[in-house]
Design a protein around this motif. Sequence first.
Motif, PDB file in Angstrom:
ATOM      1  N   ARG A  78       0.824  -1.217   0.000  1.00 26.14           N
ATOM      2  CA  ARG A  78       0.000   0.000   0.000  1.00 26.14           C
ATOM      3  C   ARG A  78       0.855   1.263   0.000  1.00 26.14           C
ATOM      4  O   ARG A  78       0.377   2.348  -0.315  1.00 26.14           O
ATOM      5  N   GLU A  79       2.146   1.140   0.332  1.00 24.10           N
ATOM      6  CA  GLU A  79       3.050   2.286   0.320  1.00 24.10           C
ATOM      7  C   GLU A  79       3.812   2.412  -0.997  1.00 24.10           C
ATOM      8  O   GLU A  79       4.619   3.317  -1.159  1.00 24.10           O
ATOM      9  N   LYS A  81       4.453   2.943  -5.110  1.00 28.96           N
ATOM     10  CA  LYS A  81       4.033   3.764  -6.250  1.00 28.96           C
ATOM     11  C   LYS A  81       4.465   3.006  -7.506  1.00 28.96           C
ATOM     12  O   LYS A  81       5.574   2.490  -7.575  1.00 28.96           O
ATOM     13  N   SER A 134       0.678   5.537 -10.118  1.00 29.45           N
ATOM     14  CA  SER A 134      -0.449   4.894  -9.438  1.00 29.45           C
ATOM     15  C   SER A 134      -0.027   4.514  -8.034  1.00 29.45           C
ATOM     16  O   SER A 134       1.139   4.182  -7.792  1.00 29.45           O
ATOM     17  N   ASP A 135      -0.962   4.523  -7.110  1.00 30.06           N
ATOM     18  CA  ASP A 135      -0.688   4.046  -5.764  1.00 30.06           C
ATOM     19  C   ASP A 135      -0.742   2.525  -5.757  1.00 30.06           C
ATOM     20  O   ASP A 135      -1.555   1.919  -6.445  1.00 30.06           O
ATOM     21  N   GLY A 136       0.137   1.921  -4.981  1.00 24.73           N
ATOM     22  CA  GLY A 136       0.117   0.474  -4.824  1.00 24.73           C
ATOM     23  C   GLY A 136       0.927  -0.253  -5.877  1.00 24.73           C
ATOM     24  O   GLY A 136       1.552   0.350  -6.741  1.00 24.73           O
TER      25      GLY A 136
END
Length: 151
Positions: free
Chosen positions: A89-90, A92, A104-106
């Motif tokens: 979850r941290e 990119k 994008s995140d994740g």
Amino acid sequence: MREMGMPALLGAITPTSAGKSPILRLATGEKMKFMMLVCVDGARIEAEEAAEEAAATETDSGGGESFPWLDDVIARGIRLDGDRLRPPREAKTVEVRDGEVMISDGPFAETKEVICGFDILECADIDEAVKVAAAHPVAGFGRIEVRPFWR
């Protein structure tokens, strides 16, 4: 080890045993480098992180703990580097398409398993690297992927 181009490297790697897949060994007798990717179920990572945060104190976490597998591979000069990774979850994910940077995140893929750490090994051949990986504690509940470096 001197730098080799792709064709020279492919010529220097020889199969050393019969079986389902060729076992790689450098013909020169030099040691090879391997990336060991440590993968586990993503839910397990999240649960362990939550437990660690709940148990955190003012002291450095893990500072005095012993990790026998790590102690062994360091003492034998097999492990060159490695570390645990922060949770997905941290992460990119970065892509560049037609000159445009997209972030994008994740992680880049939706999967159940995630890479939670890595080690760079220096072994005589892939057989030795696989033995080292099989001894890693995560191999008992997760998955360890071992890949040779190109050079």
